[in-house]
Each structure stands twice: as C-alpha cells, then as structure tokens.
Motif scaffolding. Structure first.
Motif, PDB file in Angstrom:
ATOM      1  N   ALA A   1       0.852  -1.193   0.000  1.00  0.00           N
ATOM      2  CA  ALA A   1       0.000   0.000   0.000  1.00  0.00           C
ATOM      3  C   ALA A   1       0.882   1.235   0.000  1.00  0.00           C
ATOM      4  O   ALA A   1       2.050   1.185   0.429  1.00  0.00           O
ATOM      5  CB  ALA A   1      -0.932   0.008   1.216  1.00  0.00           C
ATOM      6  N   ALA A   2       0.320   2.338  -0.466  1.00  0.00           N
ATOM      7  CA  ALA A   2       1.080   3.589  -0.503  1.00  0.00           C
ATOM      8  C   ALA A   2       0.134   4.770  -0.526  1.00  0.00           C
ATOM      9  O   ALA A   2      -1.048   4.642  -0.888  1.00  0.00           O
ATOM     10  CB  ALA A   2       2.003   3.629  -1.720  1.00  0.00           C
ATOM     11  N   LEU A   3       0.661   5.923  -0.146  1.00  0.00           N
ATOM     12  CA  LEU A   3      -0.069   7.187  -0.219  1.00  0.00           C
ATOM     13  C   LEU A   3       0.827   8.224  -0.892  1.00  0.00           C
ATOM     14  O   LEU A   3       1.985   8.391  -0.481  1.00  0.00           O
ATOM     15  CB  LEU A   3      -0.432   7.709   1.174  1.00  0.00           C
ATOM     16  N   PRO A   4       0.333   8.943  -1.919  1.00  0.00           N
ATOM     17  CA  PRO A   4       1.079  10.099  -2.439  1.00  0.00           C
ATOM     18  C   PRO A   4       0.918  11.252  -1.443  1.00  0.00           C
ATOM     19  O   PRO A   4      -0.143  11.857  -1.348  1.00  0.00           O
ATOM     20  CB  PRO A   4       0.391  10.380  -3.773  1.00  0.00           C
ATOM     21  N   LEU A   5       1.980  11.538  -0.713  1.00  0.00           N
ATOM     22  CA  LEU A   5       1.857  12.379   0.481  1.00  0.00           C
ATOM     23  C   LEU A   5       2.862  13.522   0.441  1.00  0.00           C
ATOM     24  O   LEU A   5       4.010  13.343  -0.003  1.00  0.00           O
ATOM     25  CB  LEU A   5       2.102  11.509   1.720  1.00  0.00           C
TER      26      LEU A   5
END
Length: 377
Positions: free
Chosen positions: A65-69
């Motif tokens: 999983a990942a978040l563009p943060l």
C-alpha cells in the motif's frame, strides 16, 4: 511492517509504485507523473510541497500500500480551500502549518489516493494520523477521493468529510459532435454552433498532437501559454518548463495537446492527459485575445476527441458554471480532513455540515439548468 517514507519518488523503482495502481492507472498517479513534478522542481525546494510518500511493503519487499503524500507549509495548489481554517488558527494562536496532504499536486482530479490493499492503506492512515503531534503537524488531508477511499474513511474516528462540485462531460454513445448537439435544446444548440463559427471565422484551425509529436520549440510555446495564464493574474506558475519535457519523455502516450493555429502560426493551446476511460483537461493558454477561443480549444475540441476516442467522460478542470451551459454536468467531489486541535475540529465539523447543504442545493440547481432536451441528460 515498518512504513517507508520517500522524500523523492525516484528512490523507488517505478514498477513497485505502479503495481499498486491497477491495470488501467490514472495518469496523475503514475510514477512518471509524480516523479516528473519532483525532478523538475515543480514540487520540493521552496515550493512549499515536500514529498513524504508513505509506502508499506511485505517481508519480501513487495509493495502492499502507498499514499502520495506531501508536507505542506501553505494551501496553494490544492483546490480544496482551507484558507479560512488556517486564518482562524492564526487569529487564535494555533499553528496550522505544516500539515500533511495526500493528493496530486496542482491537479483537482478525483482518483486513487489510498493505493494498493485497502485494509493496509487504512493502517497507513491510522499510523500517520496518530503520529501527527510527534511530527509537529496539525492535520492530515486527503483530497479528491474515489469511492474506495471514501469507504475506508467514512466512520473512521476523527475524520471529517467535505464535498464540492465540479462539472464533467459524459459521453452517451455520441456518433460525433453533431449527435451531441442534437441532444441539446434548440437555443443552446444554436449558441454552441455560433461560438464554433465565430472561432472558425477568425481563420483559426486546430491540430491535435500526442506527447512524442511535439518538438522542444513547441513545448516552449506550450509552456509560454500555460505560464501566461498565471502572469496575467500577477502570479507565478506552479509548474516549471522542464516538467513538460520530462513528462513528454516519460509518458508521452498519455499526453494530448490541442494547438490552435492562425495563418500557420500557433496562438493558443490546451494540454490534456488521457487514460482508457477519460480525458482530463489540465492547462490552457493563449498569447493573444481571440473571441470564444477558450471555449473551442478547451471544451469543444476535447468533446470532439472524447467522442472519436470512445472515452466515457471529459473532466475539463476545476472551474465551473461556464461549463454547465456547454453540457458539462455537476459531479460531487469529496475530501477528508483529520484535525488534531479539538476546538478547530468541532468548528470545522459545524461549518462542513452547513456547507454540505449549500453544495448539494447548488448541484441540484445546476442539474436543473443543464442544456439537454427533456430526457436526454
């Protein structure tokens, strides 16, 4: 599983990021797009956008999983406006910046935000929100979410939902532009025809290009037009010139540029991105004033292309009501906000309840004003 924080997306192989996006990734979420923003200096440095992408991997190094943060020190370039919240904090002596933002910079486009496995992305969100105070950050915001992310966030403790309204064009199986016009009321059909005729009467024609079909000199022109839309308002453009060249190098197949020409000379442009489902109008600009040219370049050329390419929708950008009479329909957008300060959270929650009523009424009134004939919308 430890969370890896990426200060540059180049630290991660593109395949590891893109595998989280699914089989038909939206162009704005691709490693190529986000890394081009960073490598061109459009984000990072003194821009007020510092990448803090969150990545969760399994024991074998596979991305889960990942978040563009991003760590933000202002609220520019977000298109979900929280300036009033920041101002209220300033007057009350509360630090609002820095904050964390999960979004695509300068791109008010609904899309994936919690990338990869939904449950794992939820754990990422919980970890990040729990660590805000230790990191000296006031809040965590997630802008322009899709239903999958809404399902994760709705009912999660402390999260506030905000809605907005944009205008998108939907393809109902039109054969061509005339077929689309035939679905409009007589008065609006005549108005659109007249606007197109006025542009043609100025000796302006149009050429569509893909990313690999533009020379560096033509990219100079595209950037000059883009930058001029900011300069005329006394603002600096968000994107640097090198962003366009990097994007053309890394994902040319997703780029569509409309060039408006008069006497063989380019006078205006519209820059779009495309995927298998839709067309996304992003930037427009003209180096001179021409009557009705904006509507033709940004809207009608895009509708023409969406019909020819059998795309289901055309998202022409964030701004609004002038699209309505040209067949763009109201669409509700969503964002989510986790605010640490209890007093601020309570005040914002009350405001959002009131705002929601107004937005829904506005969208309903906009739908009633659509130019389609009875039963065609």
């Amino acid at each position: 599983m430890p969370i890896q924080t990426l200060s540059r997306l180049a630290e991660l192989e593109s395949a590891r990021w893109d595998t989280l996006l699914g089989p038909e990734p939206q162009p704005f979420l691709r490693h190529a797009f986000l890394s081009a923003l960073e490598d061109s200096g459009s984000v990072g440095g003194r821009s007020g956008w510092r990448a803090r992408h969150a990545l969760l991997s399994d024991d074998e190094g596979r991305a889960i999983a990942a978040l563009p943060l991003y760590r933000k020190t202002h609220s520019s370039g977000e298109y979900v406006f929280d300036w009033a919240w920041a101002d209220a904090c300033h007057r009350a002596g509360i630090e609002y910046y820095p904050k964390l933002l999960c979004a695509v910079p300068f791109s008010p486009v609904t899309g994936g935000r919690l990338l990869g496995d939904r449950e794992a992305a939820g754990r990422l969100i919980d970890t990040l929100s729990a660590g805000l105070a230790d990191q000296g950050q006031s809040s965590l915001h997630i802008n322009f979410t899709e239903p999958d992310a809404d399902a994760v966030l709705r009912g999660r403790d402390g999260w506030l939902e905000r809605i907005g309204c944009q205008f998108h064009w939907h393809n109902r199986g039109y054969r061509d532009f005339q077929d689309f016009l035939d679905g409009l009321t007589s008065r609006k059909r005549k108005q659109l025809r007249k606007e197109r005729e006025q542009v043609a009467g100025q000796g302006i024609d149009f050429e569509r290009r893909e990313g690999h079909q533009l020379s560096e000199a033509e990219w100079d022109f595209v950037y000059a037009c883009y930058a001029n839309t900011y300069h005329v308002r006394g603002q600096a453009p968000y994107l640097t010139r090198s962003f366009f060249s990097l994007l053309a190098e890394r994902m040319p197949e997703a780029i569509r540029v409309v060039l408006a020409r008069q006497g063989g000379r380019s006078v205006a442009m519209a820059f779009c991105l495309v995927d298998g489902r839709g067309l996304y109008g992003r930037y427009w600009g003209s180096l001179a004033e021409f009557d009705r040219l904006h509507f033709e370049t940004c809207f009608y050329q895009g509708i023409d292309y969406a019909i020819a390419a059998n795309l289901s929708r055309f998202d022409a950008g964030a701004q609004g009501e002038h699209k309505l009479i040209r067949g763009f329909e109201p669409v509700i957008t969503r964002s989510w906000h986790y605010l640490l300060h209890p007093g601020l959270r309570a005040a914002v929650a009350e405001f959002l309840d009131q705002e929601r009523v107004g937005v829904l009424r506005y969208a309903e009134a906009a739908r009633d004003a659509l130019p389609y004939r009875q039963g065609d919308a």
